[in-house]
Design a protein around this motif. Structure first.
Motif, PDB file in Angstrom:
ATOM      1  N   VAL A 213     109.125  28.013 152.619  1.00  0.00           N
ATOM      2  CA  VAL A 213     108.456  29.144 153.258  1.00  0.00           C
ATOM      3  C   VAL A 213     108.335  28.854 154.757  1.00  0.00           C
ATOM      4  O   VAL A 213     108.470  27.711 155.190  1.00  0.00           O
ATOM      5  N   GLN A 214     108.078  29.899 155.539  1.00  0.00           N
ATOM      6  CA  GLN A 214     107.912  29.741 156.984  1.00  0.00           C
ATOM      7  C   GLN A 214     106.423  29.538 157.294  1.00  0.00           C
ATOM      8  O   GLN A 214     105.626  30.432 157.032  1.00  0.00           O
ATOM      9  N   PRO A 215     106.048  28.356 157.819  1.00  0.00           N
ATOM     10  CA  PRO A 215     104.629  28.149 158.113  1.00  0.00           C
ATOM     11  C   PRO A 215     104.147  29.047 159.261  1.00  0.00           C
ATOM     12  O   PRO A 215     104.943  29.505 160.069  1.00  0.00           O
ATOM     13  N   ILE A 216     102.835  29.239 159.307  1.00  0.00           N
ATOM     14  CA  ILE A 216     102.223  30.047 160.364  1.00  0.00           C
ATOM     15  C   ILE A 216     101.203  29.151 161.075  1.00  0.00           C
ATOM     16  O   ILE A 216     100.073  29.011 160.628  1.00  0.00           O
TER      17      ILE A 216
ATOM     18  N   THR B 137      98.720  39.001 157.385  1.00  0.00           N
ATOM     19  CA  THR B 137      98.921  39.264 158.805  1.00  0.00           C
ATOM     20  C   THR B 137      97.987  38.408 159.659  1.00  0.00           C
ATOM     21  O   THR B 137      96.780  38.383 159.425  1.00  0.00           O
TER      22      THR B 137
ATOM     23  N   VAL C 106     101.801  38.461 163.539  1.00  0.00           N
ATOM     24  CA  VAL C 106     102.961  38.304 162.653  1.00  0.00           C
ATOM     25  C   VAL C 106     102.563  38.582 161.207  1.00  0.00           C
ATOM     26  O   VAL C 106     101.439  38.287 160.798  1.00  0.00           O
ATOM     27  N   ARG C 107     103.507  39.179 160.468  1.00  0.00           N
ATOM     28  CA  ARG C 107     103.261  39.430 159.053  1.00  0.00           C
ATOM     29  C   ARG C 107     104.208  38.565 158.234  1.00  0.00           C
ATOM     30  O   ARG C 107     105.411  38.521 158.488  1.00  0.00           O
ATOM     31  N   SER C 108     103.655  37.868 157.257  1.00  0.00           N
ATOM     32  CA  SER C 108     104.457  36.965 156.449  1.00  0.00           C
ATOM     33  C   SER C 108     104.887  37.633 155.159  1.00  0.00           C
ATOM     34  O   SER C 108     104.089  38.299 154.490  1.00  0.00           O
ATOM     35  N   ALA C 109     106.165  37.429 154.788  1.00  0.00           N
ATOM     36  CA  ALA C 109     106.685  37.977 153.541  1.00  0.00           C
ATOM     37  C   ALA C 109     106.718  36.904 152.446  1.00  0.00           C
ATOM     38  O   ALA C 109     107.173  37.156 151.338  1.00  0.00           O
ATOM     39  N   ASP C 110     106.233  35.704 152.750  1.00  0.00           N
ATOM     40  CA  ASP C 110     106.281  34.624 151.756  1.00  0.00           C
ATOM     41  C   ASP C 110     105.202  34.818 150.692  1.00  0.00           C
ATOM     42  O   ASP C 110     104.116  35.324 150.979  1.00  0.00           O
TER      43      ASP C 110
END
Ligand code: FAD
Ligand code: FAD
Lengths: 251, 301
Positions: free
Chosen positions: B101-104, B115, B129-133
């Motif tokens: 997954v892409q960390p935030i 979000t 940013v909104r995460s789709a993970d």
């Protein structure tokens, strides 16, 4: 030593530039703005070159994932002493997860023995790519490095942590991410800049690697932070203390 | 939805930044916590924590076994949260890599479960940013979330075996001993820059720090010149602080330094150069020689 060091470098807005948010809130203005190699990546290049100069590594390969213009940071890295360069060409902006997927493919193809990279890119400030890459390769990681030594197939990394400095010892291959005090990067001399023009630069189309480069984050908007108002000048320490007590009520 | 928070315990107490992370995570629903090494008791007392996973055998926060263990537990959680500390920034992106997954990183505001707002370009812009993970892995800035109290909760504790560390070995740690408050949680911070000229002069900040019970910070130039140790650096690539009062002494206020302190409530600058950018963000400025101002300030306090 036969070890190959791979150094990922990123082309970013120069650290002296104060960026402006685009009027439509889609991002920041990068048109006509000075671009440079990410400062942490310069430190990573310098460290890799020193390892080769000390005989701990055989070859330094730099790689960037970006548009055709990103070639300029590869040339800079070669002028600093890197032996050759790879441009993984894409017109998209990739997230660290996607960049890590690309770098994993390149590291595997190159049979890299060490990946030395910046701890953080100063544009998106993620501080994530190295750690993600290490996880995906199944390699250990030495993040926020302020010193490294290689001996007996291991790398010892001093790390800047919140309370001081920590030392870890990692098996090779490994990923190291550079902090500010790892070294002071050299300036590329004019003869070395000329020489760098003749060093090999290979271009790889990103699609040919067959890796997942999709984004998981959508940028909803980019906004200016609240500006602070410039305050007042006071004439003496006594006046300052008075104001802090009665006006700001902070002491 | 349940969030899992990586909680850091130091000298028997939960770090303030971790208590802020618990507060942030409670926005998503129920909160479980995990603590590596000693400190289960302190972590289990955090208000709002339902269940505590304690891994006493995993000392020194080695990222490799820590991320392996978190990955094995991740499927039970919608969010995995840590403070944006050296530990959080070392372990959580690695966990994200294992989970693909892409960390935030460095979240300063939570809009909703997907979000988040985070600073980019040294804080010169804020990106939403909104995460789709399906599992969100995030670190949060302590200064932006009011911490939960240190006591009042009673989590159930599950003790877990530590996985083998294998490829990484802890060698040693050198911690600076200090009786001062932690930089990130101090009410008052006094920071020195290159203008202090040498390490001996840097000590001029101490009597004032003592009077104000302040933490001491430094610019990168002061750290690079050996006036102060690296853990004192405030800025884009050092510590992020937002105290009630920040006193900047003999530092110019470069973008990278401002990134670490411009959310302080009140900023004071002492600098000989009236054009120094630090004055642009200072509520109160003294244009003057720090070697004259500091002793009089000490007396006036
Ligand atoms: C306003 C804005 C809008 C954006 N919109 C999008 C979008 O729509 N879609 C999208 O996918 N992304 C988007 N991004 C993200 C993208 O610009 C960032 O590059 C990305 O998130 C990487 O973060 P980072 O470089 O901070 O990584 P970090 O983890 O901080 O980088 C650490 C290190 O990784 C290496 N590295 C990182 N990137 C590269 C690279 N390209 N090549 C070689 N080495 C590298 C370098 O050694 C670097 O020092 C946006 C960013 C901003 C600021
Ligand atoms: C990638 C990158 C990351 C960075 N990260 C950080 C970071 O995290 N934190 C950070 O701080 N910097 C960081 N920097 C460095 C930053 O750009 C500046 O170089 C640094 O902050 C300057 O430190 P300074 O203000 O102490 O020194 P200077 O800019 O040299 O300022 C010294 C000031 O002292 C004043 N002065 C001199 N004598 C006196 C006197 N007698 N009395 C009063 N005032 C006096 C001068 O007028 C001057 O304004 C980073 C840079 C890069 C490239």
């Amino acid at each position: 030593m036969t070890m190959k060091v791979l150094v990922p470098v990123k082309r970013v807005v120069d650290y002296n530039v104060k960026v402006r948010v685009a009027a439509d809130g889609s991002g920041v203005e990068t048109q006509g703005v000075k671009m440079s190699m990410n400062p942490f990546d310069e430190i990573a290049v310098e460290e890799a070159v020193r390892l080769r100069e000390k005989g701990a590594a055989k070859e330094v390969v730099v790689v960037t994932v970006g548009a055709q213009v990103a070639q300029d940071v590869l040339r800079t890295a070669m002028a600093m002493g890197a032996d050759r360069a790879i441009l993984v060409r894409t017109d998209d902006t990739l997230e660290p997860r996607a960049v890590a997927n690309v770098l994993k493919a390149i590291a595997t193809r190159e049979e890299a023995g060490l990946i030395c990279m910046g701890k953080q890119a100063i544009d998106d400030d993620m501080n994530a790519t190295g750690q993600i890459l290490a996880a995906k390769l199944g390699w250990p990681q030495g993040t926020f490095a302020s010193a490294v030594t290689i001996a007996d197939g291991r790398i010892e990394v001093s790390r800047e942590i919140d309370g001081g400095t920590e030392v870890v010892s990692l098996t090779l291959p490994a990923v190291v991410t550079a902090d500010l005090r790892l070294n002071e990067p050299r300036y590329a001399s004019l003869p070395n800049i000329m020489k760098a023009r003749k060093k090999p630069l290979e271009t790889v189309e990103i699609d040919s690697l067959g890796v997942d480069t999709a984004s998981r984050l959508t940028v909803v908007s980019v906004a200016e932070p609240l500006e602070r108002k410039e305050g007042v000048k006071v004439n003496s320490a006594a006046e300052l203390v008075e104001k802090l007590k009665t006006e700001a009520k902070v002491i | 939805m349940t969030a899992l928070v990586l909680v850091e315990v130091e000298n028997g107490a939960v770090r303030q930044a971790s208590r802020s992370a618990v507060a942030a995570a409670s926005r998503f629903g129920a909160v479980d916590a995990i603590v590596f090494g000693a400190g289960a008791e302190a972590a289990a007392a955090l208000p709002g924590v339902t269940r505590l996973l304690s891994v006493p055998g995993l000392v020194n926060d080695l990222a490799e076994p820590a991320a392996d263990l978190l990955a094995a537990r991740a499927k039970d959680y919608s969010h995995i949260v840590a403070a944006a500390s050296a530990t959080g920034k070392n372990i959580l992106p690695r966990l994200a890599g294992l989970l693909d997954v892409q960390p935030i990183p460095d979240v300063v505001e939570i809009k909703d479960a997907d979000t988040f707002v985070r600073p980019i370009y040294a804080g010169n812009a804020l990106a939403t940013v909104r995460s789709a993970d399906s599992i969100k892995v995030l670190t949060v800035r302590g200064s932006n979330f009011d911490p939960v109290a240190a006591e009042g909760g009673s989590a159930t504790v599950e003790t877990i075996e530590a996985p083998a560390s294998g490829k990484s070995v802890f060698v040693k740690v050198e911690l600076s001993a200090s009786d001062r408050p932690e930089l990130e949680s101090a009410r008052v911070v006094i920071s020195g820059g290159k203008g202090l000229k040498d390490a001996a002069n840097f000590k001029l900040l101490e009597p004032i720090a003592n009077k104000l019970n302040a933490a001491i910070g430094a610019s990168r130039a002061a750290v690079d010149s050996g006036f102060a140790p690296n853990e004192m650096q405030v800025g884009q690539t050092g510590k992020i602080v937002a105290p009630e009062l920040y006193i900047a002494v003999g530092l110019s206020g470069a973008i990278q330094h401002l990134a670490g302190m411009k959310d302080s409530r009140v900023i004071v600058a002492i600098n000989t150069d009236p054009e120094a950018p630090i004055f642009k963000v200072a509520d109160y400025g003294i244009v003057g020689d720090l070697f004259e101002v500091l002793p009089t300030l000490e007396k006036a306090l």
